[in-house]
Design a protein around this motif. Structure first.
Motif, mmCIF file in Angstrom:
data_model
loop_
_atom_site.group_PDB
_atom_site.id
_atom_site.type_symbol
_atom_site.label_atom_id
_atom_site.label_comp_id
_atom_site.label_asym_id
_atom_site.label_seq_id
_atom_site.Cartn_x
_atom_site.Cartn_y
_atom_site.Cartn_z
ATOM 1 N N SER A 127 -6.136 5.206 0.513
ATOM 2 C CA SER A 127 -5.055 4.459 0.549
ATOM 3 C C SER A 127 -5.363 3.572 -0.710
ATOM 4 O O SER A 127 -6.419 3.249 -1.108
ATOM 5 C CB SER A 127 -4.822 3.454 1.808
ATOM 6 O OG SER A 127 -4.508 4.237 2.877
ATOM 7 N N THR A 146 -7.251 -4.509 3.457
ATOM 8 C CA THR A 146 -8.469 -3.489 3.403
ATOM 9 C C THR A 146 -9.123 -3.175 4.685
ATOM 10 O O THR A 146 -9.479 -2.078 4.813
ATOM 11 C CB THR A 146 -9.305 -4.080 2.177
ATOM 12 O OG1 THR A 146 -8.559 -4.435 1.192
ATOM 13 C CG2 THR A 146 -10.573 -2.963 2.132
ATOM 14 N N VAL A 184 -10.697 2.508 -0.018
ATOM 15 C CA VAL A 184 -9.127 1.826 -0.573
ATOM 16 C C VAL A 184 -9.305 1.423 -2.046
ATOM 17 O O VAL A 184 -10.351 1.032 -2.523
ATOM 18 C CB VAL A 184 -9.045 0.397 0.256
ATOM 19 C CG1 VAL A 184 -7.741 -0.264 -0.358
ATOM 20 C CG2 VAL A 184 -8.893 0.489 1.806
ATOM 21 N N VAL A 197 0.802 -1.199 0.182
ATOM 22 C CA VAL A 197 -0.006 0.132 0.177
ATOM 23 C C VAL A 197 0.841 1.374 0.010
ATOM 24 O O VAL A 197 1.315 1.582 0.974
ATOM 25 C CB VAL A 197 -1.063 0.036 1.284
ATOM 26 C CG1 VAL A 197 -1.655 1.259 1.101
ATOM 27 C CG2 VAL A 197 -1.756 -1.148 1.341
#
Length: 363
Positions: free
Chosen positions: A279, A304, A316, A271
């Motif tokens: 994100s 997530t 996300v 990430v």
């Protein structure tokens, strides 16, 4: 306003920003309103200035603050000049010389540890971007400015919303003579998962298996998976030495999670693009001998959930290839518009086109 050029029925101008701070000081209110779709340009800029500093400085900026910023703008913002290692071009339009400026397009030319990134294109005007009459003259202005401040060899590929990319690639090829690669480097859907769309799994993690942040002791395993991931992409392979550099950076910054099967690292999930509310999952890979055992789904769901419920992210986001079987994994976790399901307006087609003979970077 200085430096205006005719463009369709409005006037438009290009500005060059040779620092992330300067770029954000003009664009942050718009990028914030479109924080999910602008992730590809916003997160890279925030990373360069430091997310905490950037948010404290820019979070309460208004459109009026941007208008005031234009009042004191220096002429060199409008003049193409040799670039630094990273810069941003913004294209603005005004309905009258005294009217407020509207941000139409962003072009990001940035790099990071392993080299140059593709050119990233973004617009807040998704509906307008479907019209070639709107896109073409604006892209042409951006391409003209870009051509004046970087060697054409630097532009090895361009990534963004499909209509923008196709227009840019055609115009850039005509301008520079660099031929478009016959096959796209990447054709993907931009998707997202929210707290409302997130779906819990119905299987228990096998005994002895763990989902966790990677630590430095994992660096060799993470590096091997980074290399395999890059090799799978064909267009951007990595040596194991460069994969080790990537792995150490991801681990040291807390940006990569692993599926640990009793000491065997089977899967990574990185990430690497973060902003205040968003994100982006940017790399998911399972080594071949562990595929079809649910490792990626376990890990993506856990990452997530942590981003949404522990870190408080609004959504996300990720890109997934049109033909990538990983769509099934993301769909089961709750990412929107995949596996042939109806696509919300915010799930869009994205494309990366390359140029033959340019100096290939990495991302």
């Amino acid at each position: 306003m200085p430096g205006l050029h005719a463009s369709t029925s409005r006037q438009s101008f290009v500005m060059q920003h040779n620092s992330a701070d300067d770029f954000l000081s003009f664009t942050y209110p718009v990028l914030r309103r479109h924080e999910a779709s602008s992730n590809i340009v916003l997160a890279h800029a925030l990373k360069r200035v430091g997310a905490e500093t950037a948010l404290s400085v820019y979070e309460f900026m208004s459109d009026e603050d941007v208008d005031a910023r234009f009042a004191s703008v220096e002429p060199d913002h409008f003049t193409p000049k040799p670039s630094s290692s990273a810069f941003w071009l913004t294209l603005w339009s005004v309905s009258s010389p005294s009217g407020p400026a509207t941000l139409d397009l962003v072009l990001a030319c940035v790099n990071w540890t392993l080299g140059d990134y593709p050119i990233f294109l973004w617009t807040p005007h998704r509906s307008s971007a479907a019209s070639s009459a709107w896109v073409a003259p604006r892209i042409e202005q951006l391409a003209d400015h870009l051509h004046s401040c970087v060697p054409p060899e630097r532009i090895f590929s361009v990534f963004g919303m499909t209509s923008l990319v196709k227009s840019f690639a055609r115009i850039w090829s005509q301008t520079t003579g660099f031929v478009i690669e016959p096959e796209p480097f990447y054709a993907a859907l931009f998707s997202y998962c929210t707290a409302e769309s997130f779906r819990e799994g119905d299987s228990a993690l096998p005994e002895g298996h763990r989902l966790r942040k990677a630590v430095m002791a994992d660096s060799e395993s993470v590096a091997q998976l980074c290399k395999e991931f890059a090799d799978d992409s064909i267009f951007f392979p990595l040596t194991i030495e460069r994969a080790r550099i990537e792995a150490r950076e991801l681990i040291s910054k807390g940006l990569v999670w692993v599926y640990d099967a009793s000491g065997d690292i089977t899967t990574i999930c990185a990430v690497t693009r973060n902003s205040h509310r968003i994100s982006a999952i940017t790399k998911v890979y399972t080594t071949p001998r562990w595929r079809r055992r649910g490792c990626a789904e376990f890990l993506v769901r856990a990452v997530t959930a942590q981003l949404l419920f522990d870190f408080g992210k609004e959504s996300v986001v990720l890109y997934v290839g049109h033909e990538n079987s990983a769509q099934r994994v993301y769909d089961r976790v709750g990412f929107a518009g995949l596996c042939g399901k109806p696509k919300p307006d915010t799930v869009e087609d994205s494309l990366e086109l390359g140029f033959v003979g340019a100096d290939r970077g990495h991302w």
